[in-house]
Design an enzyme around this catalytic site. Structure first.
Site, PDB file in Angstrom:
ATOM      1  N   CYS A  94      44.098  40.470  47.886  1.00 20.41           N
ATOM      2  CA  CYS A  94      43.027  40.301  46.362  1.00 20.41           C
ATOM      3  C   CYS A  94      43.198  41.804  45.722  1.00 20.41           C
ATOM      4  CB  CYS A  94      41.968  39.901  47.227  1.00 20.41           C
ATOM      5  SG  CYS A  94      40.674  40.004  45.901  1.00 20.41           S
ATOM      6  N   CYS A 244      41.615  39.462  37.520  1.00 16.13           N
ATOM      7  CA  CYS A 244      42.327  38.967  38.675  1.00 16.13           C
ATOM      8  C   CYS A 244      43.823  39.659  38.936  1.00 16.13           C
ATOM      9  CB  CYS A 244      42.697  37.538  38.618  1.00 16.13           C
ATOM     10  SG  CYS A 244      43.253  36.843  40.282  1.00 16.13           S
TER      11      CYS A 244
HETATM   12  O1  PYC Z   1      41.903  40.164  41.974  1.00 18.96           O
HETATM   13  O2  PYC Z   1      43.522  39.293  43.125  1.00 18.96           O
HETATM   14  C1  PYC Z   1      42.272  39.219  42.497  1.00 18.96           C
HETATM   15  C2  PYC Z   1      41.377  38.167  43.028  1.00 18.96           C
HETATM   16  C3  PYC Z   1      41.550  36.940  43.745  1.00 18.96           C
HETATM   17  C4  PYC Z   1      40.485  36.385  43.769  1.00 18.96           C
HETATM   18  C5  PYC Z   1      39.449  37.028  43.113  1.00 18.96           C
HETATM   19  N1  PYC Z   1      39.777  38.256  42.868  1.00 18.96           N
END
Ligand code: PYC
Length: 328
Positions: A94, A244
């Protein structure tokens, strides 16, 4: 194996990375042995899943939280081991969570500026903390598995997307009818959830039949300084408030595969809140190694209390059709 009983108290530190929260679990968890992080994840999932729901779900948490269980690393030279989890199950890696882990370890005085290795169930990740508290993570290798895969969606017709790995599996869609802004949250959730169900129904998977549990939409950035804007559906039917990190890694792997991003070039990925991660890749032979830079802020340090007579001490299970621990 039945789930283990909860302790009375678990120590946590909460932070947010570009708007997306991370709850680091410091102590009070079950003994998971001293094996690899992948082995410890298998034990956590099989024998102690009650912890995940009790720590993250209501009434002590919220479905948006991502948990980061801080553990002793296998290699004492590493700064920590970590297992990420959410309201639906467990995450391989993550990105925003790892930046939150770095900010938390710095807040606790366990790391200072410089490079530190963190062990995860999908491989080792390096975090670099700079003097301004910005964190760069060197993620696990990313790659595109399939390009322009068609899926039929009721009401939308055929939608195309790339299947790529960035530490989690993503379906990345460029062509769709939406403006990526918070006013459209309901439509974006509805559309991406339909995509996810269509992938499952049609047997579209990542490598080794892995479930694709993140759906990522792209448009032009709202701020012209950035290259792109995204919206990311996470496994538990919630959306990522940050751009993300693993999704940006998967995106950069697709750009490299299309000859649109060269090693060292910066990719500024704007998320649905307008917050930004700066990405770049390096090549190791054919392997695409993503780097993601962002900042996280500690928001609270607390003890979670689990009174023995509390009917909701194990957390309130997900509702409204949200997956609840069957995934990941
Ligand atoms: O930042 O990789 C990330 C992530 C995955 C799910 C929520 N954030």
């Amino acid at each position: 194996m039945p789930n283990s009983a909860l302790p009375l108290r678990i120590e946590i530190i909460d932070s947010h990375t570009a708007g997306e929260p991370t709850r680091c679990v410091l102590s009070g968890g079950p003994h998971l042995g001293s094996g690899s992080l992948a082995e410890r994840l298998t034990r956590l999932r099989a024998e102690h899943d009650v912890y995940r729901r009790a720590i993250l779900c209501e009434p002590r948490g919220s479905e948006v939280l991502v948990g980061a269980w801080l553990l002793e690393p296998v290699d004492p030279a590493a700064a920590a081991g970590v297992i990420f989890f959410n309201n639906a199950g467990y995450l391989g890696m993550c990105g925003h969570g790892m930046i939150g882990v770095a900010a938390t370890l710095a807040y606790l005085g366990k790391i200072g500026p410089g490079r530190h290795r963190i062990e995860t169930p999908v491989g080792d990740v390096t975090i670099t903390l700079d003097e301004k508290d910005e964190v760069t993570i060197s993620n696990v290798a990313a790659y595109r598995h399939r390009a322009r895969v068609p899926v039929e969606l009721p009401g939308y017709g055929v939608v195309h997307g790339d299947v790529a790995w960035g530490g989690n599996w993503f379906f990345l869609i460029e062509e769709h009818p939406f403006m990526l802004s918070l006013e459209n949250e309901e439509e974006l959730m509805d559309f991406t959830w339909q995509v996810r169900q269509a992938l499952q129904a049609n047997g579209v998977t990542g490598a080794k039949d892995a479930e694709i549990d993140h759906i990522e939409l792209f448009t032009a950035a709202h701020d012209p300084i950035n290259q792109s804007r995204n919206f990311v559906l996470c496994p538990g039917k919630v959306y990522d408030r940050s751009p993300c990190g693993t999704g940006t890694s998967a995106k950069m792997a697709c750009l490299v595969a299309d000859g649109k991003l060269k090693p060292g070039e910066l990719w500024r990925q704007e998320g649905i809140l307008g917050s930004v991660f700066t990405g770049r890749v390096e090549m190791d032979g054919d392997r695409i190694l993503p780097y993601i830079t962002g900042s996280a802020y500690v928001t609270s340090a607390a003890s979670l209390i689990f009174q023995s007579h509390d009917p909701f001490r194990n957390g309130i299970p997900n509702h409204n059709g949200k997956p609840n621990g069957k995934l990941g």
